[in-house]
Design a protein around this motif. Structure first.
Motif, PDB file in Angstrom:
ATOM      1  N   MET A   1       0.837  -1.197   0.000  1.00 54.02           N
ATOM      2  CA  MET A   1       0.000   0.000   0.000  1.00 54.02           C
ATOM      3  C   MET A   1       0.872   1.248   0.000  1.00 54.02           C
ATOM      4  O   MET A   1       1.918   1.280   0.640  1.00 54.02           O
ATOM      5  CB  MET A   1      -0.905   0.016   1.238  1.00 54.02           C
ATOM      6  CG  MET A   1      -2.046  -0.985   1.188  1.00 54.02           C
ATOM      7  SD  MET A   1      -3.338  -0.603   2.393  1.00 54.02           S
ATOM      8  CE  MET A   1      -2.417  -0.729   3.914  1.00 54.02           C
ATOM      9  N   VAL A   5      -2.526   5.749   1.244  1.00 49.82           N
ATOM     10  CA  VAL A   5      -3.531   4.839   1.821  1.00 49.82           C
ATOM     11  C   VAL A   5      -3.330   4.720   3.325  1.00 49.82           C
ATOM     12  O   VAL A   5      -4.301   4.667   4.098  1.00 49.82           O
ATOM     13  CB  VAL A   5      -3.462   3.455   1.135  1.00 49.82           C
ATOM     14  CG1 VAL A   5      -4.451   2.485   1.777  1.00 49.82           C
ATOM     15  CG2 VAL A   5      -3.739   3.583  -0.348  1.00 49.82           C
ATOM     16  N   TRP A   6      -2.073   4.719   3.768  1.00 46.64           N
ATOM     17  CA  TRP A   6      -1.801   4.693   5.217  1.00 46.64           C
ATOM     18  C   TRP A   6      -2.365   5.942   5.895  1.00 46.64           C
ATOM     19  O   TRP A   6      -2.982   5.863   6.965  1.00 46.64           O
ATOM     20  CB  TRP A   6      -0.294   4.598   5.466  1.00 46.64           C
ATOM     21  CG  TRP A   6       0.249   3.210   5.346  1.00 46.64           C
ATOM     22  CD1 TRP A   6       0.985   2.701   4.319  1.00 46.64           C
ATOM     23  CD2 TRP A   6       0.080   2.138   6.284  1.00 46.64           C
ATOM     24  NE1 TRP A   6       1.293   1.376   4.552  1.00 46.64           N
ATOM     25  CE2 TRP A   6       0.753   1.011   5.752  1.00 46.64           C
ATOM     26  CE3 TRP A   6      -0.582   2.017   7.504  1.00 46.64           C
ATOM     27  CZ2 TRP A   6       0.778  -0.219   6.414  1.00 46.64           C
ATOM     28  CZ3 TRP A   6      -0.554   0.794   8.171  1.00 46.64           C
ATOM     29  CH2 TRP A   6       0.116  -0.301   7.625  1.00 46.64           C
ATOM     30  N   LEU A   8      -4.789   7.714   4.873  1.00 48.89           N
ATOM     31  CA  LEU A   8      -6.252   7.635   4.790  1.00 48.89           C
ATOM     32  C   LEU A   8      -6.840   6.670   5.821  1.00 48.89           C
ATOM     33  O   LEU A   8      -7.899   6.941   6.404  1.00 48.89           O
ATOM     34  CB  LEU A   8      -6.631   7.193   3.371  1.00 48.89           C
ATOM     35  CG  LEU A   8      -8.075   7.334   2.906  1.00 48.89           C
ATOM     36  CD1 LEU A   8      -8.520   8.779   2.962  1.00 48.89           C
ATOM     37  CD2 LEU A   8      -8.215   6.792   1.490  1.00 48.89           C
ATOM     38  N   MET A   9      -6.122   5.563   6.080  1.00 51.88           N
ATOM     39  CA  MET A   9      -6.705   4.500   6.917  1.00 51.88           C
ATOM     40  C   MET A   9      -6.319   4.579   8.390  1.00 51.88           C
ATOM     41  O   MET A   9      -6.995   3.982   9.234  1.00 51.88           O
ATOM     42  CB  MET A   9      -6.270   3.130   6.357  1.00 51.88           C
ATOM     43  CG  MET A   9      -6.816   2.825   4.976  1.00 51.88           C
ATOM     44  SD  MET A   9      -8.614   3.066   4.836  1.00 51.88           S
ATOM     45  CE  MET A   9      -9.192   1.814   5.980  1.00 51.88           C
ATOM     46  N   GLU A  62      -3.456   4.616  -5.904  1.00 59.48           N
ATOM     47  CA  GLU A  62      -3.908   3.248  -5.617  1.00 59.48           C
ATOM     48  C   GLU A  62      -5.318   3.118  -6.166  1.00 59.48           C
ATOM     49  O   GLU A  62      -6.103   4.057  -6.115  1.00 59.48           O
ATOM     50  CB  GLU A  62      -3.917   2.970  -4.111  1.00 59.48           C
ATOM     51  CG  GLU A  62      -2.545   2.807  -3.492  1.00 59.48           C
ATOM     52  CD  GLU A  62      -1.918   1.435  -3.749  1.00 59.48           C
ATOM     53  OE1 GLU A  62      -2.660   0.529  -4.180  1.00 59.48           O
ATOM     54  OE2 GLU A  62      -0.707   1.287  -3.518  1.00 59.48           O
ATOM     55  N   VAL A  83      -7.355   6.655  -5.574  1.00 59.79           N
ATOM     56  CA  VAL A  83      -6.822   7.784  -4.808  1.00 59.79           C
ATOM     57  C   VAL A  83      -5.463   8.170  -5.375  1.00 59.79           C
ATOM     58  O   VAL A  83      -4.717   7.343  -5.899  1.00 59.79           O
ATOM     59  CB  VAL A  83      -6.692   7.458  -3.300  1.00 59.79           C
ATOM     60  CG1 VAL A  83      -8.052   7.322  -2.655  1.00 59.79           C
ATOM     61  CG2 VAL A  83      -5.834   6.221  -3.065  1.00 59.79           C
ATOM     62  N   THR A 127     -10.558  11.293   8.201  1.00 63.44           N
ATOM     63  CA  THR A 127     -10.559  10.333   7.094  1.00 63.44           C
ATOM     64  C   THR A 127     -11.379  10.843   5.924  1.00 63.44           C
ATOM     65  O   THR A 127     -10.950  10.773   4.755  1.00 63.44           O
ATOM     66  CB  THR A 127     -11.109   8.979   7.574  1.00 63.44           C
ATOM     67  OG1 THR A 127     -10.181   8.389   8.482  1.00 63.44           O
ATOM     68  CG2 THR A 127     -11.305   8.025   6.412  1.00 63.44           C
TER      69      THR A 127
END
Length: 494
Positions: A1, A5-6, A8-9, A62, A83, A127
């Motif tokens: 990832m 993404v990190w 975001l999550m 991603e 994204v 988020t």
């Protein structure tokens, strides 16, 4: 990832952790939320470090397929969660991850009820906002753009400071939702014409002039409320006054940027003919807003309303820069948005400091604060100077470039916008003079302490960032140039 993404999550992971923390253990809840938000902030800084400023392509991309086109289900097209960020969205994501830890710190002692829910609301908001700035699908942008309303509605309605908070929450929700209904219809029209909602494909799609005008107006209805532009600005002062300090911080720092970001990301590159066609309309509304709200600010008696109305004037200054439709104006607008995202939250934090000690925001109760709170007085004066774009502060670079771009496009508009700077200096300096200087009122209790160590270290990053942007804007400008050039090259805008 990818790193994006990190970023975001991680807040979602923080929400999952908080579900297992006992509701009575307020300290553990707040420290967990703070640590998760700080880790998110430091990872977002890695995005900036690894960002390649020599290209206009989206980076850290991603893609996750949500709905896949198959022979058995021909009625569905492929819908992907894509994204990615460019130089424009990078700084808004960093600003978001910077302000969320501040919001949690602000509520450390002032929030007494539903502490776990308070932290969850801000992590969820983080988020959703990061998703708004990074998603590259028009339909998913709309989903996240509207989802931001839900946690903000709860923050105002549940943790607001006065009795009118429910009314303010509904006003905020209904104003912003009503404008977005037209955007949804426009989105469906785009989908049925092109068969996709992928932003990178839509950038290369040509719409007829009539359709561009209709689509632009539909998007404008949604984004103008978020800016906000006159006459749909009424919800903002009300929401600011009723929201808790942390709610005002995130509202002024980030949520006001969603409308101008929408203009920059969608309206200008996708509908270039309509953007040129409606530029006089945007100029007119922006100038009216700058002058009208600046004059309105002069007669306000509530400290929060003064800063809220000044935010309307600043954000309409941004729209003038965006619709100058040249590189100087657009780069200046982005820098001004980032600067406003630092200065305005800091001013709301300063009002929160006064409110925590004196339990009132009415201006007539304050005078001579510089005598009993000297450090507070110095910080308040500093951010007042930043708010009026003193050279050497972050706002000066942005406003100078906006006026340069506006002058190239329309010299009369630049002249009228400059009157807003004069009026801005009038209300900001008058406010500072009435709060900091003068003789203390008879009912003013002079035994209250100056700002605490925790509060000082909360203001310190804001001060450093404002001075850094004011004296050394090159790191910001270098990242923005290629992305802004990419926005301008789409369509007929040169």
């Amino acid at each position: 990832m990818s790193l994006l993404v990190w970023v975001l999550m991680l807040p979602v992971f923080g929400i999952f952790l908080l579900l297992f923390v006992p509701s009575w253990n307020h300290k553990l809840i707040l420290s967990t939320a703070l640590q998760v938000s700080l880790i998110t902030f430091f990872i977002s800084l890695l995005l900036w470090i690894q960002f390649d400023s020599s290209t206009s392509l989206f980076q850290f991309t991603e893609s996750f397929t949500l709905v896949e086109h198959t022979v058995k289900q021909p009625q569905y097209s492929t819908l992907s969660f894509i994204v990615g960020i460019d130089g424009i969205s990078l700084f808004f994501i960093i600003l978001t991850t910077f302000l969320i830890p501040v919001c949690i710190l602000v509520g450390w002692t002032s929030i007494k009820v539903y502490v776990k829910e308070y932290c969850i609301a801000f992590l969820l908001l983080e988020t959703l906002i990061i998703a708004v700035f990074s998603v590259l699908d028009l339909l998913l942008f709309y989903v996240f753009f509207e989802s931001v309303l839900i946690p903000m509605f709860l923050i105002i309605g549940v943790w607001g400071s006065r009795e009118r908070k429910i009314r303010a929450a509904y006003q905020f929700f209904l104003y912003t939702l009503f404008g977005s209904v037209l955007m949804l219809l426009a989105l469906l029209l785009i989908y049925f014409q092109t068969g996709t909602t992928d932003l990178q494909i839509l950038y290369t799609t040509q719409f007829s002039e009539t359709r561009q005008i209709l689509l632009w107006l539909a998007f404008f209805a949604s984004f103008a409320v978020k800016v906000p532009m006159v006459p749909v600005h009424i919800w903002l002062p009300e929401a600011h006054v009723e929201a808790p300090t942390a709610g005002s911080v995130i509202l002024a720092g980030i949520l006001l940027k969603l409308g101008t970001y929408g203009f920059l990301r969608f309206s200008i590159p996708m509908f270039p003919y309509a953007s040129i066609y409606f530029t006089p309309l945007v100029y007119t509304l922006s100038i009216i807003a700058i002058i009208y709200t600046s004059l309105t600010t002069l007669r306000q008696v509530d400290l929060k309303k003064i800063i809220a109305y000044s935010s309307v004037a600043h954000m309409n200054f941004v729209t003038i820069g965006l619709f100058s439709l040249n590189a100087q104006g657009i780069v200046g607008s982005i820098l001004l948005m980032i600067s406003h995202g630092l200065v305005s939250p800091a001013l709301f934090l300063l009002v929160g400091v006064l409110y925590d000690r004196h339990k009132t925001r009415l201006l007539r109760y304050y005078a001579g604060c510089g005598r009993t709170m000297p450090l507070f007085g110095i910080i308040f004066l500093f951010f007042t100077m930043a708010n009026i774009s003193l050279p050497g502060t972050s706002s000066f670079i942005g406003e100078f470039l906006v006026l340069t771009g506006a002058f190239q496009s329309n010299s009369f508009v630049a002249l009228m916008a400059a009157t807003g700077m004069v009026l801005g200096a009038a209300y900001a300096l008058w406010l500072c003079n009435r709060v900091i200087y003068g003789v203390a009122k008879p009912y003013y209790i002079s035994t209250f302490s100056d700002i605490s160590r925790k509060e000082f270290f909360m203001f310190l990053p804001f001060i450093i960032a404002v001075i850094w942007m004011g004296f050394l804007p090159e790191p910001f400008l270098d990242v923005l140039h290629c992305s802004v050039a990419n926005i301008l090259q789409h369509g007929v805008i040169q």
